[in-house]
Design a protein around this motif. Structure first.
Motif, PDB file in Angstrom:
ATOM      1  N   MET A 254       0.818  -1.218   0.000  1.00  0.00           N
ATOM      2  CA  MET A 254       0.000   0.000   0.000  1.00  0.00           C
ATOM      3  C   MET A 254       0.849   1.264   0.000  1.00  0.00           C
ATOM      4  SD  MET A 254      -3.332  -0.867   2.375  1.00  0.00           S
ATOM      5  CE  MET A 254      -2.413  -1.544   3.768  1.00  0.00           C
ATOM      6  N   SER A 255       2.050   1.202   0.582  1.00  0.00           N
ATOM      7  CA  SER A 255       2.914   2.380   0.614  1.00  0.00           C
ATOM      8  C   SER A 255       3.438   2.739  -0.774  1.00  0.00           C
ATOM      9  CB  SER A 255       4.092   2.158   1.574  1.00  0.00           C
ATOM     10  OG  SER A 255       4.969   1.171   1.073  1.00  0.00           O
ATOM     11  N   LEU A 256       3.245   1.855  -1.740  1.00  0.00           N
ATOM     12  CA  LEU A 256       3.648   2.148  -3.119  1.00  0.00           C
ATOM     13  C   LEU A 256       2.818   3.277  -3.725  1.00  0.00           C
ATOM     14  CD1 LEU A 256       4.215  -1.447  -4.540  1.00  0.00           C
ATOM     15  CD2 LEU A 256       5.957   0.269  -4.031  1.00  0.00           C
ATOM     16  N   GLU A 257       1.757   3.700  -3.028  1.00  0.00           N
ATOM     17  CA  GLU A 257       0.966   4.826  -3.541  1.00  0.00           C
ATOM     18  C   GLU A 257       1.827   6.065  -3.703  1.00  0.00           C
ATOM     19  OE1 GLU A 257      -1.666   7.171  -0.900  1.00  0.00           O
ATOM     20  OE2 GLU A 257      -1.361   5.572   0.547  1.00  0.00           O
ATOM     21  N   SER A 258       2.869   6.219  -2.862  1.00  0.00           N
ATOM     22  CA  SER A 258       3.745   7.386  -2.982  1.00  0.00           C
ATOM     23  C   SER A 258       4.540   7.344  -4.284  1.00  0.00           C
ATOM     24  CB  SER A 258       4.698   7.454  -1.776  1.00  0.00           C
ATOM     25  OG  SER A 258       5.481   6.274  -1.693  1.00  0.00           O
ATOM     26  N   VAL A 259       4.990   6.140  -4.668  1.00  0.00           N
ATOM     27  CA  VAL A 259       5.721   5.985  -5.926  1.00  0.00           C
ATOM     28  C   VAL A 259       4.791   6.256  -7.105  1.00  0.00           C
ATOM     29  CG1 VAL A 259       7.040   4.394  -7.374  1.00  0.00           C
ATOM     30  CG2 VAL A 259       7.264   4.283  -4.884  1.00  0.00           C
ATOM     31  N   VAL A 260       3.574   5.732  -7.021  1.00  0.00           N
ATOM     32  CA  VAL A 260       2.597   5.934  -8.097  1.00  0.00           C
ATOM     33  C   VAL A 260       2.251   7.413  -8.244  1.00  0.00           C
ATOM     34  CG1 VAL A 260       0.251   5.407  -8.890  1.00  0.00           C
ATOM     35  CG2 VAL A 260       1.626   3.624  -7.809  1.00  0.00           C
ATOM     36  N   SER A 261       2.201   8.151  -7.124  1.00  0.00           N
ATOM     37  CA  SER A 261       1.877   9.575  -7.201  1.00  0.00           C
ATOM     38  C   SER A 261       2.940  10.335  -8.002  1.00  0.00           C
ATOM     39  CB  SER A 261       1.742  10.172  -5.796  1.00  0.00           C
ATOM     40  OG  SER A 261       2.987  10.213  -5.125  1.00  0.00           O
ATOM     41  N   VAL A 262       4.216   9.956  -7.810  1.00  0.00           N
ATOM     42  CA  VAL A 262       5.299  10.595  -8.566  1.00  0.00           C
ATOM     43  C   VAL A 262       5.194  10.250 -10.051  1.00  0.00           C
ATOM     44  CG1 VAL A 262       7.786  10.706  -8.912  1.00  0.00           C
ATOM     45  CG2 VAL A 262       6.873  10.666  -6.606  1.00  0.00           C
ATOM     46  N   LEU A 263       5.010   8.959 -10.342  1.00  0.00           N
ATOM     47  CA  LEU A 263       4.900   8.517 -11.736  1.00  0.00           C
ATOM     48  C   LEU A 263       3.683   9.131 -12.418  1.00  0.00           C
ATOM     49  CD1 LEU A 263       5.816   4.723 -11.340  1.00  0.00           C
ATOM     50  CD2 LEU A 263       7.284   6.588 -12.128  1.00  0.00           C
ATOM     51  N   SER A 264       2.560   9.226 -11.689  1.00  0.00           N
ATOM     52  CA  SER A 264       1.349   9.806 -12.259  1.00  0.00           C
ATOM     53  C   SER A 264       1.543  11.284 -12.582  1.00  0.00           C
ATOM     54  CB  SER A 264       0.180   9.654 -11.279  1.00  0.00           C
ATOM     55  OG  SER A 264      -0.105   8.309 -11.038  1.00  0.00           O
ATOM     56  N   GLY A 265       2.194  12.008 -11.669  1.00  0.00           N
ATOM     57  CA  GLY A 265       2.465  13.415 -11.916  1.00  0.00           C
ATOM     58  C   GLY A 265       3.370  13.618 -13.112  1.00  0.00           C
ATOM     59  N   PHE A 266       4.350  12.711 -13.275  1.00  0.00           N
ATOM     60  CA  PHE A 266       5.285  12.798 -14.406  1.00  0.00           C
ATOM     61  C   PHE A 266       4.603  12.480 -15.734  1.00  0.00           C
ATOM     62  CE2 PHE A 266       8.316  10.603 -17.245  1.00  0.00           C
ATOM     63  CZ  PHE A 266       9.206  11.648 -17.468  1.00  0.00           C
ATOM     64  N   VAL A 267       3.813  11.386 -15.759  1.00  0.00           N
ATOM     65  CA  VAL A 267       3.190  10.921 -16.998  1.00  0.00           C
ATOM     66  C   VAL A 267       1.990  11.784 -17.389  1.00  0.00           C
ATOM     67  CG1 VAL A 267       1.961   8.998 -18.090  1.00  0.00           C
ATOM     68  CG2 VAL A 267       3.971   8.547 -16.663  1.00  0.00           C
ATOM     69  N   LEU A 268       1.118  12.100 -16.414  1.00  0.00           N
ATOM     70  CA  LEU A 268      -0.144  12.760 -16.729  1.00  0.00           C
ATOM     71  C   LEU A 268      -0.073  14.284 -16.674  1.00  0.00           C
ATOM     72  CD1 LEU A 268      -2.546  10.378 -14.748  1.00  0.00           C
ATOM     73  CD2 LEU A 268      -2.007  10.333 -17.195  1.00  0.00           C
ATOM     74  N   LEU A 269       0.793  14.822 -15.807  1.00  0.00           N
ATOM     75  CA  LEU A 269       0.847  16.274 -15.643  1.00  0.00           C
ATOM     76  C   LEU A 269       2.186  16.866 -16.079  1.00  0.00           C
ATOM     77  CD1 LEU A 269      -0.877  16.646 -12.137  1.00  0.00           C
ATOM     78  CD2 LEU A 269      -1.922  16.797 -14.406  1.00  0.00           C
TER      79      LEU A 269
END
Length: 302
Positions: A254-269
């Motif tokens: 579940m703590s991988l949400e922090s990694v996903v937040s970085v990747l999402s910001g990079f890919v989507l924003l």
């Protein structure tokens, strides 16, 4: 299931950020959590039917006892929901305001994840022992927080305090849930706490903001993502998965949400972190992982 939940939670930071383009934080939080609360009602009814063969969730109302009868019968559930709801109200609104002004959603995700280290530290105040490894984890996390929040010119971004306070209140909410979750229906607890967050945020919305139907409709995509998927689906997946999974492994996933937040910001924003911020993320993630490593069992003395 937990990996899907982590992906949903991490990418929800993008939805929350995009929603801020149209509505104010209290408006977003209120509608999001009302949706999340109502999305869980069919899940609660299904669980009720599976356990008792009766799909009627609020049987007290059918007996004519109304709200008073429901509260008396489910006093522990109502009490737990109020405390959890209050903590979650502060946590989510601090987070929402932080996301509105922070430089990237990835940074917001990692600072929020600090709650995983804070929970065992706060446990000291209720008489629980803290392992030496936790203090090492806290050192990594605080170092990471320094590189994330303090610029190279040694200045602190005051708005980062919003996300730090978010992590503090998420820690309190987790501890409150831990106290009640084995005594009440966990999905019902979640639904009621979401409803309380929605009500309090709505009051703040009408006092401090000027919501409009057109703005809300423009933000409905991000709101639905955060409400249905982040609040409803992801939480349900967590509850189902944790029944048959080692809690340490579950927490790490579940703590991988922090990694996903970085990747999402990079890919989507198209948001990029500086090398200093990347170092901060790495140090915080090490702290998060260390905080969740299982304790070595001492051999029994014969």
């Amino acid at each position: 299931m937990l990996l899907i939940a982590a992906i949903i939670w991490g990418s929800a930071f993008v939805a929350q950020s995009e929603g801020m383009e149209y509505v104010e934080p209290f408006t977003f939080a209120s509608i999001r959590f009302f949706i999340g609360s109502f999305v869980l009602l069919p899940v609660i009814s299904f669980m009720k039917k599976k356990e008792t063969g009766n799909a009627n969730l609020f049987e007290d109302y059918d007996k004519g006892t109304g709200i008073k009868g429901f509260v008396l019968k489910h006093k522990l559930l109502v009490t737990g929901s109020i405390f959890c709801g209050l903590a979650l109200t502060f946590a989510t609104n601090f987070q929402q305001w932080g996301i509105k002004y922070v430089s990237s959603v990835g940074k917001a995700g990692f600072i929020t994840t600090l709650y995983i280290v804070l929970v065992p530290v706060f446990s000291l105040f209720i008489g629980k022992k803290v392992r030496p490894l936790i203090w090492v984890a806290l050192a990594f996390a605080v170092s990471g927080l320094y590189f994330l929040c303090v610029t190279s010119k040694l200045t602190f971004e005051i708005l980062d305090i919003l996300l730090i306070m978010c992590a503090v209140f998420f820690s309190l909410q987790i501890m409150i849930i831990d106290h009640y979750v084995d005594r009440v229906n966990p999905v019902a607890l979640s639904s009621l706490q979401f409803f309380i967050v929605g009500v309090i945020s709505a009051i703040c919305m009408f006092i401090f903001e000027k919501p409009s139907i057109s703005a809300i409709m423009s933000a409905m995509g991000p709101i639905l993502y955060a409400g249905v998927l982040s609040s409803g689906v992801a939480f349900t997946l967590q509850v189902i998965a944790q029944k048959d999974l080692d809690p340490t492994l579950a927490s790490m996933i579940m703590s991988l949400e922090s990694v996903v937040s970085v990747l999402s910001g990079f890919v989507l924003l198209n948001q990029k972190l500086s090398l200093r911020e990347v170092l901060g993320c790495v140090l915080m993630f090490i702290g998060v992982i260390l905080a969740q490593l299982p304790e070595k069992k001492q051999p029994k003395v014969q």
